[in-house]
Design a protein around this motif. Structure first.
Motif, PDB file in Angstrom:
ATOM      1  N   MET A   1       0.883  -1.273  -0.079  1.00  0.00           N
ATOM      2  CA  MET A   1      -0.075  -0.095   0.046  1.00  0.00           C
ATOM      3  C   MET A   1       0.863   1.349  -0.085  1.00  0.00           C
ATOM      4  N   ASP A 155      -7.095   1.784  -2.779  1.00  0.00           N
ATOM      5  CA  ASP A 155      -6.334   0.909  -3.045  1.00  0.00           C
ATOM      6  C   ASP A 155      -7.032  -0.290  -2.030  1.00  0.00           C
ATOM      7  N   PRO A 156      -6.983  -1.548  -2.468  1.00  0.00           N
ATOM      8  CA  PRO A 156      -7.646  -2.671  -1.751  1.00  0.00           C
ATOM      9  C   PRO A 156      -7.073  -2.837  -0.292  1.00  0.00           C
ATOM     10  N   VAL A 157      -5.874  -2.108   0.005  1.00  0.00           N
ATOM     11  CA  VAL A 157      -5.518  -2.091   1.312  1.00  0.00           C
ATOM     12  C   VAL A 157      -5.256  -0.859   2.126  1.00  0.00           C
ATOM     13  N   ARG A 180     -14.527  -7.993  -3.735  1.00  0.00           N
ATOM     14  CA  ARG A 180     -14.586  -6.787  -4.458  1.00  0.00           C
ATOM     15  C   ARG A 180     -16.062  -6.622  -4.916  1.00  0.00           C
ATOM     16  N   TYR A 190     -13.048   0.300  -9.534  1.00  0.00           N
ATOM     17  CA  TYR A 190     -11.664   0.486  -9.930  1.00  0.00           C
ATOM     18  C   TYR A 190     -11.111   0.956  -8.425  1.00  0.00           C
ATOM     19  N   PHE A 191      -9.715   0.360  -8.332  1.00  0.00           N
ATOM     20  CA  PHE A 191      -8.834   0.802  -7.312  1.00  0.00           C
ATOM     21  C   PHE A 191      -7.892   1.560  -8.219  1.00  0.00           C
ATOM     22  N   ALA A 192      -8.044   2.898  -8.046  1.00  0.00           N
ATOM     23  CA  ALA A 192      -7.247   4.049  -8.920  1.00  0.00           C
ATOM     24  C   ALA A 192      -5.653   3.982  -8.518  1.00  0.00           C
ATOM     25  N   GLY A 193      -5.404   3.662  -7.396  1.00  0.00           N
ATOM     26  CA  GLY A 193      -3.716   3.459  -7.034  1.00  0.00           C
ATOM     27  C   GLY A 193      -3.663   4.737  -5.931  1.00  0.00           C
ATOM     28  N   TYR A 301     -12.104  -8.168   7.001  1.00  0.00           N
ATOM     29  CA  TYR A 301     -11.445  -8.433   6.025  1.00  0.00           C
ATOM     30  C   TYR A 301     -10.011  -9.249   6.249  1.00  0.00           C
TER      31      TYR A 301
ATOM     32  N   ARG B 120       3.803   0.182 -12.837  1.00  0.00           N
ATOM     33  CA  ARG B 120       3.017   1.230 -12.285  1.00  0.00           C
ATOM     34  C   ARG B 120       3.826   2.255 -12.718  1.00  0.00           C
ATOM     35  N   LEU B 153      -7.613   4.045 -15.789  1.00  0.00           N
ATOM     36  CA  LEU B 153      -8.107   3.675 -14.537  1.00  0.00           C
ATOM     37  C   LEU B 153      -8.125   2.307 -14.552  1.00  0.00           C
ATOM     38  N   SER B 156      -4.727   0.739 -14.193  1.00  0.00           N
ATOM     39  CA  SER B 156      -4.118   0.951 -12.836  1.00  0.00           C
ATOM     40  C   SER B 156      -4.618  -0.166 -12.025  1.00  0.00           C
ATOM     41  N   ASP B 157      -6.028  -0.380 -12.137  1.00  0.00           N
ATOM     42  CA  ASP B 157      -6.858  -1.378 -11.176  1.00  0.00           C
ATOM     43  C   ASP B 157      -6.238  -2.675 -11.616  1.00  0.00           C
ATOM     44  N   GLY B 163      -0.516  -5.597  -1.293  1.00  0.00           N
ATOM     45  CA  GLY B 163      -0.997  -5.849   0.082  1.00  0.00           C
ATOM     46  C   GLY B 163      -0.406  -5.346   1.213  1.00  0.00           C
ATOM     47  N   HIS B 167      -0.678  -9.504   3.413  1.00  0.00           N
ATOM     48  CA  HIS B 167      -2.337  -9.612   3.445  1.00  0.00           C
ATOM     49  C   HIS B 167      -2.759  -8.685   2.504  1.00  0.00           C
TER      50      HIS B 167
END
Lengths: 316, 614
Positions: A1, A155-157, A180, A190-193, A301, B120, B153, B156-157, B163, B167
């Motif tokens: 992350m 971000d997913p995390v 998700r 979307y996870f844009a970053g 999670y 990235r 987008l 990027s996704d 993680g 995790h």
């Protein structure tokens, strides 16, 4: 992350240029690597919010201030993400780190990290929340309006850039489970970053909404900010914090806590220090129970296993 | 340090920055070829890191366009047809080069996947380079711009996540990543590839002529180039308004209030200055020179601009680059004639020219002009305890200044027995109201008679560097050295130091700057002053001037609200701006009761919250 700007400071931030410029570098930056520091030094990991070299310059007055107050040598260095800070602490190379609540809770469970201080944000509270942001001209006014719409998270995390805004929709029973949320309530996720990328995706009309920090709109240019509005708000999360490794002497813990907690933004000399510390308004002492609101979310999670640890102050 | 009010520069990748500035410069008449050359070099540098062969071709093509011309030492005499041919050719070359750099970044991103970090980095680089076109594409091809944005987008996704502490990681969806970037690459190749040609528009911009969704008639708003700075100095210079300094209640001076509003208003100007939120105050912050103001291509140095250009007012361009130092307006009622070359004897005519011919505004209402003149006539010099009423030095002046005063008043045979004081008359605010040719101007030919400039006052001049009509002298000392050298005055170093001490003493003043960098409360108070002209405008039946007032206050509040030290009060600022919006809308509809209601509501809301709005 990747770290994201929680509170925009008057510092030119360009994620794109910074990230490109970081290619090939080790995750820790400093005058010397942290593991070369002597045992007598207090080793503090600062998180990078811009070009790491700039951050190294910025933290010099902070280090000087702390050395003066703590009467021990202080070594500051910069890490690019929270994971690196925690790993460094796990390996004994870091005594103190600036992290977000999610990283702290994981670090507490995994290595026994201790919370010392919470940052105080512009509204005077050591908490913040996430918002669901839409364009002002979108006609969208509430979370329910986003059925069938596109959504960007950071971000997913990420606590404020995913877990907290996602929780808004869960509490309204608009989404469920831990997967998700693509193709169900939302047509596309979307996870844009990062916070800025997610906000820009909304601003530019690439997505209908973004779920990120309440302060993320400040990452837009001033003339752009009024074009996005929040339509839903998450629960409050404790702010980012200062944590230390287990075993750090009580005396150092106490002095460090007092030194940062005494900073008063109304005093010009203190303000200069706070400006270098992510532009926060101050610090207050942290307790384990400060994390009681977000621990269940982190546990859902799988980031932490024992949320009950954070329900009282017994663990500190 | 309060910096939230500062409009930060847009952070651009160097190639995007160079391209946007270069495009701006290529649209100027005359084209500032030296600026273009610098940006061309920057584009070439970045292209070389991406594609050395393409950079070699770019180099040779650029040189071929210039031919034997090294970029135009005297671009002011460039024939229109030559300028047109060259600028279009260079624009096309630069656009293709940026397109090539972008394609290379995209291809690299596609190649390095699934290396998450490298992918990235190249993705971010691609987006950063695309920003070169992002001041145009959203306006002339919004459909495609959205598709490109969504593709980035989605890419990027697709990169997923490492993680946190082993995790929550998400795997890299390489096919989706590549597919999205190929979508972007296809668009760039088709529109900004090797076949790119500038369209027929006189104002060059990167139009995607091959895109089926390109809106031919759409026009992107004109922007200032990267490197432009309209931010004002901090702390603010202290403005002395005669009537306020005398303790006059500002509510009693509605004409001055109207003038103050107009001085701060972008709405008295035309496009593009209006959309850029520029006003008189942008250059003359609180009536004082703004030393930060700079627009690459239009300024030769900060604190000045060529005001007869084709960017702000195409019809009034004089076709040659003649930037002027922004004059200080303190004490302006004593310093006629106006304009650096003294071309206007009347301040009113000068101001009208600024509005209509320099910044493309509509013909101003006579009352508006009256207001601006009334306001400007209140500008006073800084009080100076070292000067007597007749301009001689007071007893408090230093010995060096006294020796300098003697030099200042000494006739020099090299100057036809004139002294410095002949033109800078101490007893007359250090001006003689004349124009003189001192050799500071390059005329259009030898012996030409177009080189005379107005004598500037020396009062308050210690705070208005740089000096001369074109800002070519950075310090008062360098001005004195210029005179010494140019006229062979034979002054020693010691003499020059004394003379400089004297001029600096004359140009000094009490409290030249405000004592705080926080000034939102002062701005908010000034907006209330603007609104104090409301009843006067109603009495004169001037709905358009009311509209300008409402619009100006609303815009100013929105521009300044980020200065708030406590953002908890942002909603109040928004509410105040919205009341001005409401007054404007009601005035447009002729709903007088609602206009009055909105103005009164504004006054009440401000009065109730003025202590917090700082």
């Amino acid at each position: 992350m990747k770290f994201k700007i929680l509170w925009a400071r008057p510092i030119a931030v360009c994620f794109v240029v910074c990230l490109v410029g970081l290619a090939g570098h080790s995750p820790a930056w400093g005058a010397s690597a942290p593991d070369q520091a002597t045992a007598e030094q207090l080793k503090i990991a600062f998180i990078s919010y811009a070009n790491p070299q700039q951050v190294i310059e910025d933290i010099k007055p902070v280090v000087a201030y702390l050395e003066g107050r703590l009467r021990v040598p202080v070594k500051g260095f910069v890490t690019l993400d929270y994971g690196s800070s925690v790993e460094s602490m796990r390996n004994g190379h870091t005594d103190v780190a600036f992290v977000d609540p999610l990283a702290f809770m994981m670090a507490h469970e995994q290595i026994g990290a201790i919370p010392l201080l919470l940052e105080v944000y512009p509204e005077g509270k050591p908490t913040y929340h996430s918002n669901v942001w839409v364009r002002r001209d979108s006609g969208l006014t509430k979370a329910e309006d986003l059925a069938g719409k596109t959504m960007a998270f950071a971000d997913p995390v990420d606590m404020s850039g995913y877990l907290l805004p996602r929780d808004i929709f869960e509490r309204k029973s608009l989404i469920d489970g831990v997967d998700r949320p693509d193709g169900g309530f939302f047509s596309r996720v979307y996870f844009a970053g990062g916070d800025e990328q997610a906000m820009r995706a909304v601003f530019n009309g690439f997505v209908d909404a973004a779920g990120v920090s309440q302060y993320a709109y400040l990452l837009l240019r001033p003339e752009e900010r009024d074009q996005v509005i929040p339509i839903a708000q998450s629960i409050e999360s404790p702010s980012h914090l200062v944590m230390c490794r287990p075993g750090l002497s009580d005396d150092i813990q106490r002095k460090l806590t007092q030194s940062l907690a005494r900073l008063d933004i109304s005093r010009e000399e203190d303000k200069k220090i706070l400006d270098k510390l992510y532009g926060v308004r101050g610090f207050v002492e942290a307790k384990m129970s400060d994390f009681s609101s977000v621990a269940p979310i982190a546990a859902r999670y799988g980031f932490i296993k024992h949320p009950a640890t954070f329900m009282s102050d017994a663990g500190k | 340090m309060a910096t939230a009010h500062i409009i930060p520069p847009e952070e651009l990748h160097p190639v995007a920055e160079a391209y946007r500035r270069c495009t701006f410069a290529l649209n100027l008449n005359p084209v500032p070829w030296e600026l273009v050359r610098q940006d061309v070099e920057s584009i070439e540098h970045w292209l070389r890191t991406a594609d050395a062969d393409a950079a070699d071709r770019f180099d040779s093509d650029y040189l071929a366009v210039l031919g034997n011309d090294d970029g135009g030492e005297d671009s002011s005499v460039e024939a229109p047809s030559t300028r047109e041919r060259k600028r279009r050719a260079v624009f096309e070359l630069c656009t293709r080069a940026v397109g090539r750099a972008l394609l290379t970044a995209l291809e690299e991103a596609i190649r390095v996947a699934p290396d998450r970090e490298l992918a990235r980095n190249h993705l971010n680089l691609s987006q950063a380079v695309l920003a070169a076109f992002a001041d145009t594409l959203p306006y002339v091809d919004p459909e495609a711009y959205r598709i490109l944005g969504k593709a980035f987008l989605s890419a990027s996704d697709a990169i997923g996540s490492d993680g946190l502490m082993n995790h929550g990681g998400v795997s890299f969806d390489v096919p989706r990543f590549r597919s999205n970037l190929q979508t972007v690459a296809a668009y760039i190749r088709a529109n900004f590839g090797d076949d790119f040609a500038a369209g027929p528009d006189a104002w060059l911009s990167p139009r995607p002529l091959a895109s089926p969704t390109h809106r031919v008639r759409a026009v992107a708003p004109r922007r200032l180039p990267p490197g432009a700075n309209l931010n004002k100095q901090l702390p603010r210079p202290r403005q002395i308004l005669n009537m306020a300094a005398r303790g006059v209640d500002e509510s009693q001076t509605p004409l001055i209030a109207l003038g103050d509003m107009a001085f701060d208003s972008a709405f008295i100007f035309g496009e593009p200055a209006r959309s850029l939120a520029m006003s008189c105050n942008t250059c003359h912050n609180k009536g004082v020179t703004n030393p930060n103001f700079v627009v690459p291509g239009l300024s030769s140095r900060p604190g000045g601009m060529d005001v007869s250009n084709n960017f702000f007012t195409g019809h009034a361009n004089n076709g040659h680059f003649d930037p002027l130092d922004i004059p200080d307006l303190r004490g302006i009622r004593f310093t006629a004639p106006y304009g650096r070359n003294g071309r206007f004897s009347s301040l009113r005519e000068f101001v009208r020219n600024v509005i209509v011919n320099e910044f493309n505004g509509p013909e101003p209402d006579p009352i508006l002009l009256d207001g601006i003149i009334a306001y400007m006539n209140e500008f006073d010099f800084l009080p100076n305890p070292h000067l007597n009423a007749d301009g001689t030095l007071a007893a408090s002046a230093s010995d060096a200044a006294r020796r300098g005063e003697a030099i200042f008043r000494r006739p020099f045979p090299q100057m036809a027995d004139r002294s410095c004081a002949t033109c800078h008359v101490p007893s007359a605010n250090f001006v003689d109201h004349q124009r003189h040719d001192l050799g500071t101007v390059n005329g259009h030919e030898p012996y030409s008679m177009d080189r005379a400039m107005d004598t500037p006052t020396l009062l308050s001049s210690a705070y208005t560097a740089p000096y001369f009509h074109d800002g070519s002298q950075p310090t008062l000392r360098s001005v004195n050295e210029w005179f010494n050298t140019t006229f062979g005055l034979g002054l020693t170093e010691h003499d020059l130091s004394d003379l400089t001490a004297y001029v600096r003493t004359v140009g000094d003043g009490i409290d030249a700057y405000e004592d705080s960098v926080y000034y939102l409360d002062a701005e908010m108070e000034e907006f209330s002053f603007f609104l104090s002209a409301f009843e006067f405008l109603a009495e004169k039946n001037k709905p358009e001037l009311m509209n300008a007032t409402f619009q100006t206050i609303a815009l100013e509040i929105r521009n300044h609200k980020w200065e708030l030290q406590d953002y908890a009060h942002l909603p109040t600022m928004d509410a105040l701006a919205e009341l001005m919006d409401e007054a404007y809308e009601a005035n447009q509809l002729g709903d007088w009761d609602r206009v009055v209601g909105s103005v009164e509501a504004y006054r009440r809301l401000y009065a109730a919250n003025m202590e917090d709005l700082k």
